[in-house]
Design an enzyme around this catalytic site. Structure first.
Site, PDB file in Angstrom:
ATOM      1  N   ALA A 137      66.970  46.378  31.388  1.00  0.00           N
ATOM      2  CA  ALA A 137      65.549  46.648  32.113  1.00  0.00           C
ATOM      3  C   ALA A 137      65.791  46.417  33.420  1.00  0.00           C
ATOM      4  O   ALA A 137      66.613  46.317  34.167  1.00  0.00           O
ATOM      5  CB  ALA A 137      64.629  45.656  31.804  1.00  0.00           C
ATOM      6  N   TYR A 176      55.492  47.356  34.671  1.00  0.00           N
ATOM      7  CA  TYR A 176      56.892  46.523  34.364  1.00  0.00           C
ATOM      8  C   TYR A 176      56.474  46.155  33.267  1.00  0.00           C
ATOM      9  O   TYR A 176      56.776  46.287  31.820  1.00  0.00           O
ATOM     10  CB  TYR A 176      57.078  45.659  35.604  1.00  0.00           C
ATOM     11  CG  TYR A 176      57.854  44.623  34.359  1.00  0.00           C
ATOM     12  CD1 TYR A 176      59.444  44.935  34.053  1.00  0.00           C
ATOM     13  CD2 TYR A 176      57.180  42.781  34.772  1.00  0.00           C
ATOM     14  CE1 TYR A 176      60.009  43.579  33.972  1.00  0.00           C
ATOM     15  CE2 TYR A 176      58.631  42.185  33.908  1.00  0.00           C
ATOM     16  CZ  TYR A 176      59.234  42.899  33.735  1.00  0.00           C
ATOM     17  OH  TYR A 176      60.524  41.729  33.087  1.00  0.00           O
ATOM     18  N   ASN A 216      58.587  31.739  34.495  1.00  0.00           N
ATOM     19  CA  ASN A 216      59.882  32.502  35.207  1.00  0.00           C
ATOM     20  C   ASN A 216      60.724  31.573  34.897  1.00  0.00           C
ATOM     21  O   ASN A 216      60.996  30.403  35.585  1.00  0.00           O
ATOM     22  CB  ASN A 216      59.425  31.232  36.820  1.00  0.00           C
ATOM     23  CG  ASN A 216      57.916  32.406  37.218  1.00  0.00           C
ATOM     24  OD1 ASN A 216      57.166  33.213  36.230  1.00  0.00           O
ATOM     25  ND2 ASN A 216      58.083  32.646  38.579  1.00  0.00           N
ATOM     26  N   LYS A 219      57.172  46.675  28.886  1.00  0.00           N
ATOM     27  CA  LYS A 219      57.532  45.535  28.199  1.00  0.00           C
ATOM     28  C   LYS A 219      56.919  45.159  26.380  1.00  0.00           C
ATOM     29  O   LYS A 219      57.032  45.594  25.898  1.00  0.00           O
ATOM     30  CB  LYS A 219      57.456  43.976  29.071  1.00  0.00           C
ATOM     31  CG  LYS A 219      58.933  44.025  29.748  1.00  0.00           C
ATOM     32  CD  LYS A 219      59.941  44.029  28.984  1.00  0.00           C
ATOM     33  CE  LYS A 219      61.452  44.160  29.704  1.00  0.00           C
ATOM     34  NZ  LYS A 219      62.756  43.606  29.282  1.00  0.00           N
ATOM     35  N   ASP A 254      76.426  47.673  29.563  1.00  0.00           N
ATOM     36  CA  ASP A 254      75.209  47.717  30.665  1.00  0.00           C
ATOM     37  C   ASP A 254      76.554  48.366  32.098  1.00  0.00           C
ATOM     38  O   ASP A 254      76.982  49.078  31.952  1.00  0.00           O
ATOM     39  CB  ASP A 254      75.620  46.272  31.722  1.00  0.00           C
ATOM     40  CG  ASP A 254      75.052  45.940  33.113  1.00  0.00           C
ATOM     41  OD1 ASP A 254      75.378  46.546  33.130  1.00  0.00           O
ATOM     42  OD2 ASP A 254      74.177  44.511  33.287  1.00  0.00           O
ATOM     43  N   ARG A 260      53.168  28.605  38.724  1.00  0.00           N
ATOM     44  CA  ARG A 260      54.066  29.750  38.188  1.00  0.00           C
ATOM     45  C   ARG A 260      54.589  28.333  37.018  1.00  0.00           C
ATOM     46  O   ARG A 260      55.000  26.957  37.958  1.00  0.00           O
ATOM     47  CB  ARG A 260      54.918  29.700  38.868  1.00  0.00           C
ATOM     48  CG  ARG A 260      54.426  31.706  39.167  1.00  0.00           C
ATOM     49  CD  ARG A 260      53.635  32.570  38.484  1.00  0.00           C
ATOM     50  NE  ARG A 260      53.053  33.248  39.201  1.00  0.00           N
ATOM     51  CZ  ARG A 260      51.943  33.521  39.410  1.00  0.00           C
ATOM     52  NH1 ARG A 260      51.029  32.792  39.268  1.00  0.00           N
ATOM     53  NH2 ARG A 260      51.526  34.749  40.093  1.00  0.00           N
ATOM     54  N   TYR A 279      72.109  38.517  35.579  1.00  0.00           N
ATOM     55  CA  TYR A 279      71.544  36.987  35.606  1.00  0.00           C
ATOM     56  C   TYR A 279      71.221  36.638  34.071  1.00  0.00           C
ATOM     57  O   TYR A 279      72.245  35.473  34.271  1.00  0.00           O
ATOM     58  CB  TYR A 279      70.470  37.290  35.881  1.00  0.00           C
ATOM     59  CG  TYR A 279      69.386  35.518  36.510  1.00  0.00           C
ATOM     60  CD1 TYR A 279      70.834  34.727  36.519  1.00  0.00           C
ATOM     61  CD2 TYR A 279      68.480  35.568  36.428  1.00  0.00           C
ATOM     62  CE1 TYR A 279      70.141  32.744  36.846  1.00  0.00           C
ATOM     63  CE2 TYR A 279      67.770  33.544  36.341  1.00  0.00           C
ATOM     64  CZ  TYR A 279      68.942  33.053  36.773  1.00  0.00           C
ATOM     65  OH  TYR A 279      68.046  31.718  36.398  1.00  0.00           O
ATOM     66  N   THR A 307      58.296  39.290  28.501  1.00  0.00           N
ATOM     67  CA  THR A 307      57.810  38.670  29.340  1.00  0.00           C
ATOM     68  C   THR A 307      56.362  38.133  29.449  1.00  0.00           C
ATOM     69  O   THR A 307      55.402  39.167  28.507  1.00  0.00           O
ATOM     70  CB  THR A 307      58.205  39.920  30.668  1.00  0.00           C
ATOM     71  OG1 THR A 307      57.087  38.906  31.886  1.00  0.00           O
ATOM     72  CG2 THR A 307      57.323  41.298  30.282  1.00  0.00           C
ATOM     73  N   LEU A 310      60.945  34.118  44.209  1.00  0.00           N
ATOM     74  CA  LEU A 310      61.245  32.744  45.698  1.00  0.00           C
ATOM     75  C   LEU A 310      61.811  31.342  45.212  1.00  0.00           C
ATOM     76  O   LEU A 310      61.912  31.647  46.082  1.00  0.00           O
ATOM     77  CB  LEU A 310      58.890  32.117  44.292  1.00  0.00           C
ATOM     78  CG  LEU A 310      59.369  30.546  45.624  1.00  0.00           C
ATOM     79  CD1 LEU A 310      58.733  31.468  47.143  1.00  0.00           C
ATOM     80  CD2 LEU A 310      57.539  30.316  44.608  1.00  0.00           C
TER      81      LEU A 310
END
Ligand SMILES: NC(=O)c1ccc[n+]([C@@H]2O[C@H](COP(=O)([O-])OP(=O)(O)OC[C@H]3O[C@@H](n4cnc5c(N)ncnc54)[C@H](O)[C@@H]3O)[C@@H](O)[C@H]2O)c1
Length: 328
Positions: A73, A139, A168, A143, A31, A221, A11, A115, A190
């Site tokens: 990742a 996770y 997010n 990171k 990738d 968030r 993405y 993150t 979400l």
């Protein structure tokens, strides 16, 4: 610049690749397509189908790369609790192998996708980069380990390193009939899940907990448009300084509750989104909102699409073109 983008079929990596190419950079995407999409690969970029652990096969000393942007990742916090070994191997061991290759090939700069999950339950809001780092998921820990490796690499070996800690990420990159957006499988985010419900591809949306100390009891968030996020990567490449590891949070500084997000999805799509309240998920903080003051001051970054309507509107445009109609 000649750049290697790991995870460029995913993405965020595919949006950043598009933007780098549009700005005249030469891009190789590394990738192995474990979660990415072949259709998301930019036709003008060279694609190497390899795991990040084998990056040294591409990053050879005479290849002449000017920088690496590292997105590859595994990203599902829930899965990282049941398959921690997979997350440590993919995210941390893979990143260390990449850093080794960067050093051996004398690549001068590296930008890393970190993150908000490194902070865990925040002790201050909005969260600055200096806040306590206490990840509540494997996770987040995988990171944080890479962030720490980059700090020592910059000091010991003069790497110009930048970690961007995303909150997010949402929305899609729409330009001249092109739409690049979010398609995770399984989807854990979400907005795409709510779009699936609005489009009738899922029956209902589960909200995990409605008894948090927030305005409507659901989690808060901070959402950032993927196009704004991508622009920050171009600024980071320019700002990277040898011997220094810069770290920036990227969010809008505005929190939205899960219910507020669902309301915007209903409004933008014009469809109902039935909701079911489920139990809280372990490790989900009530509120995560970024302070991005440092990115604004040092990178000169300002979000151009800060509203939920911007993000959901663009995500819906991508969804209708590329996801609706596909088998669930
Ligand atoms: N999506 C978010 O909201 C968000 C938030 C914070 C941080 N991030 C970080 O941003 C980065 C990109 O996230 P995304 O949402 O685009 O994920 P994604 O799953 O869409 O993309 C990840 C890409 O990396 C590739 N990949 C994974 N492991 C690999 C490996 N070992 N070798 C080679 N390729 C590999 C996958 O095939 C995929 O194309 C990740 O590092 C993630 O931790 C994302």
């Amino acid at each position: 610049m000649k750049l290697l983008v790991t995870g460029g079929a995913g993405y965020i990596g595919s949006v950043v690749t598009r933007m780098l190419l549009d700005h005249g950079h030469q891009v190789t995407v590394l990738d192995d397509l474990r979660t990415g999409h072949r259709e998301a690969l930019a036709p003008e970029a060279t694609h190497v189908e390899l795991p990040v652990h084998e990056a040294a096969r591409v990053l050879t000393p005479d290849a002449g790369f000017d920088g690496v942007l590292h997105f590859a990742a595994l990203i599902a916090a829930g899965e990282s609790m049941t398959r921690p070994e997979l997350y440590w191997h993919t995210n941390t061991v893979g990143s260390i192998a990449l850093i080794d290759a960067v050093r051996a090939a004398r690549v001068p700069r590296m930008v890393f996708s970190s993150t908000a999950a490194v902070y865990g339950n925040p002790t201050e809001l909005p969260i600055p980069e200096t806040a306590v780092k206490a990840p509540t998921s494997t996770y987040g820990a995988t990171k944080l380990a890479v962030d720490m490796a980059l700090t020592s690499e910059a000091i010991a070996h003069d790497l110009a390193a930048v970690s961007l800690r995303y909150f997010n990420v949402a929305g899609a990159y729409l330009r001249d009939g092109l739409a690049i957006g979010e398609r995770h499988d399984p989807e854990t985010h979400l907005i795409p899940i709510a779009l699936d419900v609005a489009a009738g591809r899922r029956e209902k949306l589960q909200l995990f907990g409605d008894d948090y100390p927030t305005v409507d009891g659901t989690c808060v968030r901070d959402y950032i448009h993927v196009e704004d996020l991508a622009r920050a990567h171009l600024l980071a490449l320019d700002a990277a300084t040898p011997g220094r590891h810069r770290i920036y949070n990227l969010g809008n500084g505005n929190g939205f509750t899960n219910r507020q997000v669902v309301d915007v999805v209903r409004e933008v799509t014009g469809h109902p989104v039935p909701v079911e309240v489920a139990a809280r998920r372990e490790g989900d903080p009530a509120e995560l909102v970024a302070s991005s003051a440092l990115a604004r001051d040092e990178l000169g970054w300002t979000p151009a699409k800060p509203t939920l309507h911007d993000m959901v509107g663009d995500a819906w445009a991508f969804y209708r073109e590329h996801v609706a109609g596909q088998p669930s």
